[in-house]
Design an enzyme around this catalytic site. Structure first.
Site, mmCIF file in Angstrom:
data_model
loop_
_atom_site.group_PDB
_atom_site.id
_atom_site.type_symbol
_atom_site.label_atom_id
_atom_site.label_comp_id
_atom_site.label_asym_id
_atom_site.label_seq_id
_atom_site.Cartn_x
_atom_site.Cartn_y
_atom_site.Cartn_z
ATOM 1 N N LYS A 142 -7.169 1.980 -9.206
ATOM 2 C CA LYS A 142 -5.294 1.955 -8.315
ATOM 3 C C LYS A 142 -5.420 0.626 -6.983
ATOM 4 O O LYS A 142 -6.506 0.412 -7.199
ATOM 5 C CB LYS A 142 -6.190 3.219 -7.612
ATOM 6 C CG LYS A 142 -5.568 3.793 -6.757
ATOM 7 C CD LYS A 142 -5.856 4.658 -5.306
ATOM 8 C CE LYS A 142 -5.566 5.253 -4.371
ATOM 9 N NZ LYS A 142 -5.133 6.404 -3.761
ATOM 10 N N THR A 143 -4.154 0.648 -7.792
ATOM 11 C CA THR A 143 -3.779 -0.229 -6.790
ATOM 12 C C THR A 143 -2.409 -0.327 -5.758
ATOM 13 O O THR A 143 -2.341 1.117 -6.174
ATOM 14 C CB THR A 143 -3.460 -1.418 -7.810
ATOM 15 O OG1 THR A 143 -3.812 -2.648 -6.929
ATOM 16 C CG2 THR A 143 -2.407 -1.117 -9.176
#
Ligand code: 5RP
Length: 299
Positions: A205-206
């Site tokens: 997740k970014t």
């Protein structure tokens, strides 16, 4: 460790060439995983589209009752039906999400800081793997603070989760944190996302950034994009659209859904962008129409 003096800058990202090792599986980088991992990943990433809409409501673990999440028991059941995956703490899920919703869970498994502190970068893995199994988690989420004081301990927490997750076929979602003072550059996201994938995270997740296509190309696992702080609905839909066009495998959105004036309509509009390919303009019109319709019928 390689000598980094005189290191050449990476530039051959071949953004227009699809990920090579797909096998017959719809999740990037997962072709060589075992059946249990694939089953769990398929609960998160829809096989028809290869994408996911995750609803993030784990903010209370360090912020307390955030705006919009004062009553998770009232709001989350209204939104959950439109999410492919719920990202939250065990406390929020056990207390407030009916078990018969049968949604995939990305279980927030790291913590250690609160907003009473200046440095939020110190987190460790605080959930036993047995607890993740009992909660039927489809993924364990561990936050990492690359470049911060807490880098080493959060890298250790991530690797611990990957080790334990591999034992029981539970994927790990590595979360790239961007706290106060932390870089939000393409260079930073290239580094952080790739590090997490190399440690073995099956999902990363970014945040969306310039040259996002490069970040996607260089990361051999699916990237899901966080929403970040609340912005107007149109802008949040544009963020989702740009991320999907740039190669993200979905979004993991919190405040831009639950702090929206119309959270149920907003999560449905996000679905349209992620799974049905609507442009942000089309999705915004959908959002407005649905909100008006629901206001008229008194929903
Ligand atoms: C914090 C998280 C949150 O889940 C993440 O920030 C997503 O929420 P939002 O869309 O509100 O930014 O991982 O560590």
């Amino acid at each position: 460790m390689a000598d980094i003096e005189g290191n050449k800058n990476a530039k051959q990202f071949a953004e227009d060439v699809a990920f090579a090792n797909t096998g017959d599986f719809h999740v990037r980088g997962a072709a060589n995983l075992d059946w249990g991992m694939k089953d769990r990943l398929s609960r998160i990433f829809r096989p028809e589209t290869g994408k996911t809409v995750m609803l993030a409501f784990d903010h209370g673990y360090f912020m307390g009752p955030t705006s919009g999440l004062e009553r998770i028991d009232l709001l989350i059941p209204r939104l959950a039906q439109y999410a492919d995956c719920l990202m939250a703490t065990r406390g929020a899920i056990r207390t407030s999400v009916p078990a018969n919703y049968n949604k995939s869970i990305a279980l927030r498994a790291s913590s250690g800081s609160s907003i009473l502190q200046d440095d939020l970068s110190h987190e460790s893995m605080v959930i036993d793997i047995e607890e993740a199994i009992k909660m039927n988690a489809s993924a364990i989420a561990i936050q990492t603070f690359i470049g911060s004081d807490g880098q080493k301990e959060t890298i250790e927490a991530l690797n611990k989760a990957v080790n334990l997750g591999s034992r029981y076929s539970i994927p790990t979602m590595g979360v790239v944190a961007v706290g106060k003072e932390m870089e939000r550059t393409t260079r930073f996201f290239l580094l952080a996302t790739r590090m997490l994938a190399e440690f073995g995270a099956q999902i990363v997740k970014t945040y969306y950034c310039d040259d996002f296509e490069k970040v996607v190309s260089a990361c051999p696992v699916p990237l899901v994009v966080a929403g970040g702080k609340k912005v107007p609905e149109k802008d949040a839909l544009t963020l989702a659209y740009n991320a999907i066009q740039g190669g993200a495998a979905g979004v993991d959105m919190g405040r831009n859904i639950f702090q929206s004036e119309h959270p149920e309509e907003m999560i449905q509009a996000i679905n349209k962008v992620v799974h049905e390919g609507l442009t942000s303009k089309e999705a915004y019109e959908f959002y407005l129409d649905l909100a008006n319709e629901n206001l008229q019928v008194g929903n």
